[in-house]
Design an enzyme around this catalytic site. Structure first.
Site, PDB file in Angstrom:
ATOM      1  N   ASN A 109      -7.761 -28.339  22.992  1.00 34.63           N
ATOM      2  CA  ASN A 109      -6.904 -28.380  24.178  1.00 34.63           C
ATOM      3  C   ASN A 109      -5.537 -27.807  23.816  1.00 34.63           C
ATOM      4  O   ASN A 109      -4.997 -28.110  22.746  1.00 34.63           O
ATOM      5  CB  ASN A 109      -6.751 -29.827  24.661  1.00 34.63           C
ATOM      6  CG  ASN A 109      -8.047 -30.397  25.188  1.00 34.63           C
ATOM      7  OD1 ASN A 109      -8.827 -29.708  25.825  1.00 34.63           O
ATOM      8  ND2 ASN A 109      -8.294 -31.672  24.909  1.00 34.63           N
ATOM      9  N   GLU A 127      -2.510 -33.610  24.621  1.00 38.58           N
ATOM     10  CA  GLU A 127      -1.638 -34.791  24.592  1.00 38.58           C
ATOM     11  C   GLU A 127      -0.834 -34.866  23.297  1.00 38.58           C
ATOM     12  O   GLU A 127       0.289 -35.365  23.300  1.00 38.58           O
ATOM     13  CB  GLU A 127      -2.487 -36.068  24.725  1.00 38.58           C
ATOM     14  CG  GLU A 127      -3.133 -36.222  26.096  1.00 38.58           C
ATOM     15  CD  GLU A 127      -4.160 -37.353  26.110  1.00 38.58           C
ATOM     16  OE1 GLU A 127      -4.251 -38.114  25.129  1.00 38.58           O
ATOM     17  OE2 GLU A 127      -4.887 -37.438  27.114  1.00 38.58           O
ATOM     18  N   HIS A 156     -11.370 -31.003  18.456  1.00 34.63           N
ATOM     19  CA  HIS A 156     -12.263 -32.120  18.748  1.00 34.63           C
ATOM     20  C   HIS A 156     -13.685 -31.661  18.423  1.00 34.63           C
ATOM     21  O   HIS A 156     -14.107 -30.588  18.878  1.00 34.63           O
ATOM     22  CB  HIS A 156     -12.258 -32.475  20.240  1.00 34.63           C
ATOM     23  CG  HIS A 156     -10.966 -32.969  20.784  1.00 34.63           C
ATOM     24  ND1 HIS A 156     -10.750 -34.297  21.088  1.00 34.63           N
ATOM     25  CD2 HIS A 156      -9.815 -32.319  21.118  1.00 34.63           C
ATOM     26  CE1 HIS A 156      -9.541 -34.441  21.588  1.00 34.63           C
ATOM     27  NE2 HIS A 156      -8.941 -33.258  21.631  1.00 34.63           N
ATOM     28  N   HIS A 215      -5.328 -29.504  16.801  1.00 37.95           N
ATOM     29  CA  HIS A 215      -6.512 -30.267  16.402  1.00 37.95           C
ATOM     30  C   HIS A 215      -7.733 -29.727  17.114  1.00 37.95           C
ATOM     31  O   HIS A 215      -7.654 -29.240  18.237  1.00 37.95           O
ATOM     32  CB  HIS A 215      -6.341 -31.756  16.694  1.00 37.95           C
ATOM     33  CG  HIS A 215      -5.913 -32.077  18.096  1.00 37.95           C
ATOM     34  ND1 HIS A 215      -4.613 -31.935  18.520  1.00 37.95           N
ATOM     35  CD2 HIS A 215      -6.611 -32.527  19.174  1.00 37.95           C
ATOM     36  CE1 HIS A 215      -4.518 -32.293  19.789  1.00 37.95           C
ATOM     37  NE2 HIS A 215      -5.723 -32.641  20.222  1.00 37.95           N
TER      38      HIS A 215
END
Ligand code: AMP
Length: 119
Positions: free
Chosen positions: A91, A99, A106, A104
């Protein structure tokens, strides 16, 4: 916007906040997501201070990028995600719903995940 040294993953990297650690090497740290969206939900983060995939791709060294994605693949193998298939998500920014402003990936799997984008 510059990198926020107080983001939660920076605190995890500094050991100020615990995590359910799965992998730790020179280039990457992996731990279980605190609010899993699938039976297996792992977050893989680079050791360097990069806010998103664009920052990482533009500013990390070739060695960091290679080491990071080798770790991503190794973790996916080790957690039996590869055979049955899995989803990797990065994201990015506001519209991407990011967020935590530390790059990162996932890794989600352990069941059929359905449509790529929910409502
Ligand atoms: P994103 O929306 O892509 O930035 O994803 C951030 C992810 O970090 C979310 O899936 C959260 O559940 C997860 N998360 C937030 N805080 C922690 C934490 N302390 N340990 C593990 N995962 C976390």
């Amino acid at each position: 916007m510059s990198y926020d040294e107080n983001n939660i993953f920076a605190k995890i990297l500094r050991g100020e906040i615990p995590c359910d650690k799965l992998h730790d090497d020179q280039y990457a740290l992996a731990f279980r997501d605190i609010a899993p969206k699938a039976p297996t939900h792992i977050l893989v983060i680079p050791k360097g201070a990069y806010k998103d995939i664009v920052d990482f791709s533009a500013n990390a060294t070739a060695e960091e990028i290679d080491g990071f994605f080798k770790a991503v693949a190794k973790i996916a193998q080790e957690h039996h995600l590869v055979e049955a298939g899995f989803r990797s998500i990065a994201n990015t920014g506001l519209n991407g719903g990011q967020e935590v402003p530390h790059f990162h990936i996932h890794l989600l799997g352990g069941k059929k995940l359905g449509a790529m984008i929910g409502s």
